[in-house]
Design a protein around this motif. Structure first.
Motif, short mmCIF file in Angstrom:
data_model
loop_
_atom_site.label_atom_id
_atom_site.label_comp_id
_atom_site.label_asym_id
_atom_site.label_seq_id
_atom_site.Cartn_x
_atom_site.Cartn_y
_atom_site.Cartn_z
N ASN A 229 -51.77 -52.74 34.21
CA ASN A 229 -52.41 -51.83 34.92
C ASN A 229 -50.79 -51.01 35.80
OD1 ASN A 229 -54.34 -52.16 34.73
ND2 ASN A 229 -54.68 -53.70 36.08
N LYS A 230 -49.41 -51.48 35.95
CA LYS A 230 -48.70 -51.34 36.76
C LYS A 230 -48.56 -49.91 35.45
CE LYS A 230 -43.53 -52.77 38.30
NZ LYS A 230 -44.16 -51.76 39.42
N LEU A 231 -48.17 -49.61 34.93
CA LEU A 231 -47.67 -48.74 33.82
C LEU A 231 -48.53 -47.44 34.37
CD1 LEU A 231 -46.85 -50.42 30.38
CD2 LEU A 231 -44.94 -49.43 31.84
N VAL A 232 -49.90 -48.30 34.16
CA VAL A 232 -50.98 -47.17 34.37
C VAL A 232 -50.45 -46.12 36.00
CG1 VAL A 232 -53.36 -46.24 34.40
CG2 VAL A 232 -52.71 -48.20 32.91
N GLN A 233 -50.14 -46.58 36.42
CA GLN A 233 -50.10 -46.82 38.19
C GLN A 233 -49.21 -45.21 38.27
OE1 GLN A 233 -50.94 -49.97 40.92
NE2 GLN A 233 -52.87 -48.68 41.15
N ASP A 234 -47.54 -46.04 37.80
CA ASP A 234 -46.62 -45.96 37.67
C ASP A 234 -46.08 -44.90 36.72
OD1 ASP A 234 -46.12 -47.37 39.69
OD2 ASP A 234 -44.68 -49.00 38.83
N GLN A 235 -46.88 -44.70 35.78
CA GLN A 235 -46.42 -43.63 34.46
C GLN A 235 -47.41 -43.17 33.90
OE1 GLN A 235 -43.33 -42.90 33.38
NE2 GLN A 235 -42.83 -45.05 34.66
N GLY A 236 -48.69 -43.34 34.09
CA GLY A 236 -50.05 -42.34 33.63
C GLY A 236 -50.96 -42.89 32.98
N PRO A 237 -52.38 -43.08 32.61
CA PRO A 237 -52.46 -43.52 31.54
C PRO A 237 -52.20 -43.23 29.97
CG PRO A 237 -54.11 -41.93 32.07
CD PRO A 237 -53.06 -41.86 33.40
N LEU A 238 -51.10 -42.75 29.25
CA LEU A 238 -50.93 -41.64 28.21
C LEU A 238 -50.12 -42.84 27.95
CD1 LEU A 238 -51.68 -40.88 25.65
CD2 LEU A 238 -50.14 -38.60 27.06
N PHE A 239 -48.99 -42.92 28.65
CA PHE A 239 -48.39 -43.75 28.62
C PHE A 239 -49.13 -45.07 28.37
CE2 PHE A 239 -44.54 -46.36 29.39
CZ PHE A 239 -42.90 -45.42 28.95
N ALA A 240 -49.17 -45.56 29.38
CA ALA A 240 -49.58 -47.24 29.04
C ALA A 240 -50.81 -47.91 28.15
CB ALA A 240 -50.05 -47.31 29.89
N SER A 241 -50.80 -46.28 27.42
CA SER A 241 -52.65 -46.82 26.81
C SER A 241 -51.35 -46.85 25.20
CB SER A 241 -53.53 -45.98 26.52
OG SER A 241 -53.36 -44.64 26.59
N MET A 242 -50.52 -45.82 25.63
CA MET A 242 -49.85 -45.64 23.87
C MET A 242 -49.58 -47.77 23.55
SD MET A 242 -49.54 -43.14 22.50
CE MET A 242 -48.56 -43.17 21.19
N THR A 243 -49.69 -48.79 24.60
CA THR A 243 -49.36 -49.65 24.02
C THR A 243 -50.01 -50.19 22.59
OG1 THR A 243 -50.17 -50.74 25.55
CG2 THR A 243 -48.54 -50.66 25.93
N THR A 244 -51.45 -49.64 22.93
CA THR A 244 -52.64 -50.22 22.35
C THR A 244 -52.21 -49.38 20.52
OG1 THR A 244 -53.31 -48.09 22.63
CG2 THR A 244 -54.24 -50.01 24.44
N ILE A 245 -51.09 -48.58 20.71
CA ILE A 245 -50.76 -48.54 19.27
C ILE A 245 -50.40 -49.90 18.42
CG2 ILE A 245 -49.46 -46.54 17.66
CD1 ILE A 245 -51.81 -45.18 18.34
N LEU A 246 -49.18 -49.88 19.59
CA LEU A 246 -48.61 -51.15 18.78
C LEU A 246 -49.13 -52.50 18.43
CD1 LEU A 246 -45.42 -50.26 20.39
CD2 LEU A 246 -46.02 -49.95 17.82
N VAL A 247 -50.34 -52.49 18.71
CA VAL A 247 -51.24 -53.31 19.64
C VAL A 247 -51.43 -53.87 17.12
CG1 VAL A 247 -53.17 -54.86 19.51
CG2 VAL A 247 -52.09 -53.46 21.41
N PRO A 248 -52.04 -53.15 16.88
CA PRO A 248 -52.15 -53.20 15.88
C PRO A 248 -51.27 -53.93 14.75
CG PRO A 248 -52.90 -51.30 16.32
CD PRO A 248 -52.45 -51.56 16.77
N VAL A 249 -49.37 -53.87 14.95
CA VAL A 249 -48.39 -54.45 13.87
C VAL A 249 -48.95 -55.73 14.70
CG1 VAL A 249 -45.97 -53.73 14.10
CG2 VAL A 249 -47.68 -51.80 14.73
N GLY A 250 -48.87 -56.57 15.52
CA GLY A 250 -48.60 -57.70 15.54
C GLY A 250 -50.33 -58.50 15.47
N ALA A 251 -51.33 -57.19 15.57
CA ALA A 251 -52.39 -58.17 14.63
C ALA A 251 -52.80 -58.07 13.82
CB ALA A 251 -53.48 -56.76 15.57
N ILE A 252 -51.70 -57.35 12.81
CA ILE A 252 -51.90 -57.44 11.42
C ILE A 252 -50.92 -58.77 11.29
CG2 ILE A 252 -51.33 -56.34 9.38
CD1 ILE A 252 -52.19 -53.34 10.58
#
Length: 294
Positions: A229-252
């Protein structure tokens, strides 16, 4: 510093799916959502009280807070464990990776924000790699209803993230996350008691199940969501939501370690995702919090 928090969030959330699978040994899906949200709220409440911060909450914030608590916390936190137990953490992690594309679509009407050509290229490239991952996984006969339910999670995440940026930027990330977790847990705890869990449970698994859901709540729900949420507020929702692109790496990777089948196609697609994330995020961080719109 935003890039450091970005990596921390990716690492913690990439491990969340294996924790959900372990928690499901003894705890119901709604119970996992309720306990993880309650644990996260307790941790952040302690930090908030020790910091002796004053509340920035306004009366008009209650409606967006309630909506964000439902869309960004209560729904995904209670539905994901069931999906993980049925189709595996790797596949569910992949669907979460759709969040940036949906965030772009949602941000246009909600925020009037259009992506730069470089951002659009990187997100589309990452999503092509994600589609390859998902197509490979669909060969394992994942039910269509499970696919639809899984895709509801990145959709609600995207709406919640954009809603935070539009209506709650004045709330400090710590207070925002605390309030959302408290609201979500207050919704899910009664449901946990009302909805029976008819599964047969091995008492020998209680220790690992409780340890998993507690770790999920403290680290994955409390600390990581605060940073997100700090990233969302400071950098915007797109910057923060790109974390979810890397989540599958850990999940897999965790899925592979847990015996889930990982193919060479998936490995190649993951490498492509990493490249596209670098394209989107390179130079994207602001030197300080993003200025509020007039």
């Amino acid at each position: 510093m935003p890039y450091v928090w970005f990596v921390v969030v990716c690492s913690i959330w990439g491990s969340s799916f294996i924790l959900m699978k372990r928690a499901m040994l003894c705890v119901s899906p709604i119970g996992i959502g309720a306990i993880r949200d309650a644990c996260g709220a307790l941790v952040l409440a302690a930090i908030f009280l020790m910091a002796r911060r004053k509340s920035s909450l306004r009366r008009q914030d209650l409606i967006p807070l309630c909506g964000i608590a439902i869309l960004g916390f209560a729904w995904p936190h209670s539905i994901q464990p069931e999906l993980v137990s049925r189709v595996g953490g790797a596949f569910i992690g992949m669907t979460v990776g759709m969040t940036p594309l949906i965030t772009i679509l949602v941000s246009i009407p909600m925020l009037g924000v259009f992506p730069t050509p470089r951002q659009l290229f990187g997100v589309i490239g990452a999503l092509i790699c994600m589609a390859i991952l998902m197509q490979d996984e669909m060969r394992h006969s994942v039910a269509f209803i499970d696919v639809l339910t899984a895709f509801s999670v990145p959709t609600t995440y995207s709406i919640a993230n954009s809603w935070i940026r539009r209506s709650l930027r004045h709330l400090p990330p710590l207070e925002l996350t605390l309030l959302c977790l408290a609201m979500a847990s207050s919704m899910l705890l009664p449901l946990m008691l009302m909805v029976p869990d008819r599964r047969s449970i091995d008492p020998g698994n209680w220790v690992i199940a409780i340890a998993s859901v507690a770790t999920l709540g403290i680290a994955g729900t409390g600390f990581a969501t605060y940073l997100f949420n700090k990233l969302v507020q400071d950098q915007g929702p797109l910057f923060a939501s790109m974390t979810t692109i890397l989540v599958p790496v850990g999940a897999i990777l965790w899925g592979w370690a847990d015996g889930e089948e990982i193919t060479s196609i998936q490995i190649a697609a993951l490498a492509g995702i990493l490249v596209m994330v670098a394209i989107v995020q390179f130079g994207a961080a602001q030197p300080g919090p993003v200025k509020q719109d007039a």
